[in-house]
Enzyme design. Structure first.
Site, mmCIF file in Angstrom:
data_model
loop_
_atom_site.group_PDB
_atom_site.id
_atom_site.type_symbol
_atom_site.label_atom_id
_atom_site.label_comp_id
_atom_site.label_asym_id
_atom_site.label_seq_id
_atom_site.Cartn_x
_atom_site.Cartn_y
_atom_site.Cartn_z
ATOM 1 N N ASP A 58 0.840 -1.204 0.000
ATOM 2 C CA ASP A 58 0.000 0.000 0.000
ATOM 3 C C ASP A 58 0.876 1.255 0.000
ATOM 4 O O ASP A 58 1.817 1.350 0.796
ATOM 5 C CB ASP A 58 -0.886 -0.029 1.258
ATOM 6 N N HIS A 90 -0.509 4.526 0.084
ATOM 7 C CA HIS A 90 -1.222 5.707 0.604
ATOM 8 C C HIS A 90 -0.591 6.176 1.910
ATOM 9 O O HIS A 90 -0.527 5.405 2.872
ATOM 10 C CB HIS A 90 -2.696 5.368 0.831
ATOM 11 N N SER A 92 -5.187 -4.293 2.155
ATOM 12 C CA SER A 92 -4.346 -3.867 3.284
ATOM 13 C C SER A 92 -4.917 -4.327 4.616
ATOM 14 O O SER A 92 -4.180 -4.553 5.581
ATOM 15 C CB SER A 92 -4.185 -2.345 3.305
HETATM 16 CO CO1 B1M Z 1 -5.816 5.447 -4.066
HETATM 17 N N1 B1M Z 1 -7.372 4.372 -3.606
HETATM 18 N N2 B1M Z 1 -5.116 4.005 -5.179
HETATM 19 N N3 B1M Z 1 -4.377 6.668 -4.476
HETATM 20 N N4 B1M Z 1 -6.811 6.777 -3.166
HETATM 21 C C1 B1M Z 1 -8.298 4.916 -2.602
HETATM 22 C C2 B1M Z 1 -7.943 4.426 -1.203
HETATM 23 C C3 B1M Z 1 -9.689 4.332 -3.113
HETATM 24 C C4 B1M Z 1 -10.741 4.157 -2.016
HETATM 25 C C5 B1M Z 1 -10.193 5.230 -4.244
HETATM 26 C C6 B1M Z 1 -11.477 4.723 -4.893
HETATM 27 O O1 B1M Z 1 -11.443 3.827 -5.699
HETATM 28 N N5 B1M Z 1 -12.600 5.299 -4.558
HETATM 29 C C7 B1M Z 1 -9.236 2.972 -3.763
HETATM 30 C C8 B1M Z 1 -9.200 1.753 -2.819
HETATM 31 C C9 B1M Z 1 -10.197 0.696 -3.213
HETATM 32 C C10 B1M Z 1 -10.162 -0.434 -2.259
HETATM 33 O O2 B1M Z 1 -9.217 -1.162 -2.114
HETATM 34 N N6 B1M Z 1 -11.290 -0.537 -1.576
HETATM 35 C C11 B1M Z 1 -7.849 3.320 -4.270
HETATM 36 C C12 B1M Z 1 -7.155 2.612 -5.287
HETATM 37 C C13 B1M Z 1 -7.937 1.528 -5.974
HETATM 38 C C14 B1M Z 1 -5.828 2.913 -5.659
HETATM 39 C C15 B1M Z 1 -4.949 2.182 -6.694
HETATM 40 C C16 B1M Z 1 -5.058 0.652 -6.708
HETATM 41 C C17 B1M Z 1 -5.278 2.784 -8.077
HETATM 42 C C18 B1M Z 1 -4.576 2.153 -9.250
HETATM 43 O O3 B1M Z 1 -3.367 2.150 -9.344
HETATM 44 N N7 B1M Z 1 -5.385 1.640 -10.138
HETATM 45 C C19 B1M Z 1 -3.538 2.651 -6.300
HETATM 46 C C20 B1M Z 1 -2.960 1.737 -5.192
HETATM 47 C C21 B1M Z 1 -1.493 1.721 -5.165
HETATM 48 C C22 B1M Z 1 -1.020 0.923 -3.942
HETATM 49 O O4 B1M Z 1 -1.239 1.333 -2.811
HETATM 50 N N8 B1M Z 1 -0.386 -0.203 -4.198
HETATM 51 C C23 B1M Z 1 -3.857 4.005 -5.708
HETATM 52 C C24 B1M Z 1 -2.962 5.071 -5.720
HETATM 53 C C25 B1M Z 1 -3.265 6.335 -5.209
HETATM 54 C C26 B1M Z 1 -2.343 7.552 -5.394
HETATM 55 C C27 B1M Z 1 -0.862 7.205 -5.382
HETATM 56 C C28 B1M Z 1 -2.690 8.184 -6.737
HETATM 57 C C29 B1M Z 1 -2.845 8.492 -4.238
HETATM 58 C C30 B1M Z 1 -2.049 8.320 -2.920
HETATM 59 C C31 B1M Z 1 -0.974 9.343 -2.716
HETATM 60 C C32 B1M Z 1 -0.359 9.255 -1.344
HETATM 61 O O5 B1M Z 1 -0.949 8.838 -0.379
HETATM 62 N N9 B1M Z 1 0.863 9.662 -1.273
HETATM 63 C C33 B1M Z 1 -4.258 7.937 -3.982
HETATM 64 C C34 B1M Z 1 -5.266 8.663 -3.268
HETATM 65 C C35 B1M Z 1 -4.940 10.096 -2.903
HETATM 66 C C36 B1M Z 1 -6.520 8.072 -2.909
HETATM 67 C C37 B1M Z 1 -7.753 8.731 -2.250
HETATM 68 C C38 B1M Z 1 -8.455 9.532 -3.350
HETATM 69 C C39 B1M Z 1 -7.516 9.633 -1.046
HETATM 70 C C40 B1M Z 1 -6.742 9.015 0.125
HETATM 71 C C41 B1M Z 1 -6.303 10.088 1.093
HETATM 72 O O6 B1M Z 1 -5.161 10.525 1.069
HETATM 73 N N10 B1M Z 1 -7.242 10.601 1.921
HETATM 74 C C42 B1M Z 1 -8.584 7.452 -1.804
HETATM 75 C C43 B1M Z 1 -10.081 7.670 -1.789
HETATM 76 C C44 B1M Z 1 -10.563 8.181 -0.452
HETATM 77 O O7 B1M Z 1 -10.065 7.768 0.590
HETATM 78 N N11 B1M Z 1 -11.527 9.031 -0.487
HETATM 79 C C45 B1M Z 1 -7.991 6.376 -2.622
HETATM 80 C C46 B1M Z 1 -6.952 11.674 2.869
HETATM 81 C C47 B1M Z 1 -6.341 11.123 4.173
HETATM 82 C C48 B1M Z 1 -6.057 12.264 5.149
HETATM 83 O O8 B1M Z 1 -7.299 10.253 4.726
HETATM 84 O O9 B1M Z 1 -5.793 8.228 4.459
HETATM 85 O O10 B1M Z 1 -8.242 7.981 5.148
HETATM 86 P P1 B1M Z 1 -6.987 8.755 5.189
HETATM 87 O O11 B1M Z 1 -6.513 8.912 6.689
HETATM 88 C C49 B1M Z 1 -7.378 9.311 7.734
HETATM 89 C C50 B1M Z 1 -8.003 8.138 8.483
HETATM 90 O O12 B1M Z 1 -8.237 7.010 7.658
HETATM 91 C C51 B1M Z 1 -7.082 7.882 9.631
HETATM 92 O O13 B1M Z 1 -6.622 9.174 9.959
HETATM 93 C C52 B1M Z 1 -6.462 9.938 8.775
HETATM 94 C C53 B1M Z 1 -6.746 11.382 9.062
HETATM 95 O O14 B1M Z 1 -7.899 11.590 9.809
HETATM 96 N N12 B1M Z 1 -5.921 7.020 9.525
HETATM 97 C C54 B1M Z 1 -5.286 6.571 10.655
HETATM 98 C C55 B1M Z 1 -5.250 6.563 8.447
HETATM 99 N N13 B1M Z 1 -4.210 5.825 8.840
HETATM 100 C C56 B1M Z 1 -4.202 5.808 10.193
HETATM 101 C C57 B1M Z 1 -3.337 5.185 11.097
HETATM 102 C C58 B1M Z 1 -3.602 5.351 12.456
HETATM 103 C C59 B1M Z 1 -4.672 6.126 12.892
HETATM 104 C C60 B1M Z 1 -5.532 6.730 12.009
HETATM 105 O O15 B1M Z 1 -2.838 4.807 13.401
HETATM 106 C C61 B1M Z 1 -1.716 4.062 13.054
#
Ligand code: B1M
Length: 213
Positions: A98, A100, A151
């Site tokens: 992963d 992200h 993940s």
């Molecule tokens: Co991707 N991605 N992505 N992506 N991406 C998602 C996660 C996805 C839901 C989008 C979608 O399809 N709607 C989907 C996952 C589907 C699934 O498995 N269910 C997805 C996919 C499919 C993919 C790829 C497979 C796409 C492809 O290549 N075809 C690929 C995967 C690559 C890989 O990982 N091997 C991919 C790639 C990418 C980018 C590189 C383009 C980019 C990431 C850049 C980066 O992180 N440096 C990206 C992004 C940006 C997203 C979305 C749009 C946004 C994620 C994000 O940063 N959110 C995402 C859709 C979405 O979530 N709406 C998506 C903002 C962030 C602040 O929130 O990470 O949730 P979040 O963290 C929160 C909480 O979750 C929590 O606290 C944080 C802040 O409050 N939290 C924790 C997180 N970790 C924590 C750990 C803790 C405590 C709290 O303690 C240890």
């Protein structure tokens, strides 16, 4: 557009033109973390929705991620910091497979601003690397982040590997693919120590405070 709508649209459009000026305007009304959790996260959710509907390609999502990172890094300097001595040492890692890391890095900012020493192992971190770092750094807790469905399963494997290595330090898990129920029913039974689920970065701080006290 209202200020809030403009902030969300920088993320959706993946553009930084005017971003810093608008972040500064927003700072007159909101605390830095509220700007992140409010309009910026709203933009990110929209990016996720559009991506899901094939209306955005990966390259565009990457640009949105860059704008999110730039915003968080600008706001970081204005976040409250506690001046206490170190409350504990915590490893953070995005699990194997992963990439992200925006959420994980936000958790790092919040925890380090609140007295924790963070060992950030980065992205795609295999269990072996976590075990190695745990032994080198003697940490109080291990934080795992993951956004992909696969993940969540990788966290189960990581917990098993940690247990097999004789580790039972508290684990905190977070990220969009996880739920409290999955944590309790699938990860916890595979581990000898505590496993807690954090829904966001502030929840992560509350839990860290409980785990390390
Ligand atoms: Co991707 N991605 N992505 N992506 N991406 C998602 C996660 C996805 C839901 C989008 C979608 O399809 N709607 C989907 C996952 C589907 C699934 O498995 N269910 C997805 C996919 C499919 C993919 C790829 C497979 C796409 C492809 O290549 N075809 C690929 C995967 C690559 C890989 O990982 N091997 C991919 C790639 C990418 C980018 C590189 C383009 C980019 C990431 C850049 C980066 O992180 N440096 C990206 C992004 C940006 C997203 C979305 C749009 C946004 C994620 C994000 O940063 N959110 C995402 C859709 C979405 O979530 N709406 C998506 C903002 C962030 C602040 O929130 O990470 O949730 P979040 O963290 C929160 C909480 O979750 C929590 O606290 C944080 C802040 O409050 N939290 C924790 C997180 N970790 C924590 C750990 C803790 C405590 C709290 O303690 C240890």
């Amino acid at each position: 557009l209202s200020l809030e709508e403009r902030l969300a649209s920088y993320i959706v459009e993946g553009t930084k033109e005017g971003l810093i000026a608008d972040l500064e305007l927003a700072r007159e009304k909101y605390a830095p973390l509220d700007i992140i959790n409010g309009p910026l996260m709203k933009g990110m959710e929209e990016v996720g929705r559009l991506f899901n509907n094939n209306e955005l390609i990966v390259a565009e999502v990457l640009q949105s991620a860059e704008v999110m990172k730039a915003s968080v890094s600008h706001l970081e300097q204005f976040m409250e910091k506690t001046e206490t001595s170190t409350k504990g040492k915590i490893i953070l890692a995005t699990v194997k497979g992963d990439v992200h890391d925006i959420g994980k890095n936000l958790v790092e900012i919040i925890l380090s601003n609140n007295g924790y020493k963070i060992i950030n192992l980065g992205i795609k971190v295999p269990p072996e690397r976590i075990i190695e770092a745990y032994r080198e750094e003697k940490v109080d807790a291990i934080g795992l982040s993951g956004l992909l469905v696969k993940s969540a399963q990788q966290m189960v494997i990581t917990a098993q590997d940690l247990r097999n290595a004789g580790i039972d330090a508290p684990i905190m898990v977070g990220g969009a693919a996880l739920t409290r129920k999955f944590t309790r029913t699938r990860i916890l039974p595979e581990y000898d120590g505590l496993v807690v689920y954090a829904k966001d970065a502030m929840d992560g701080l509350d839990l860290a405070n409980k785990l390390t006290n």
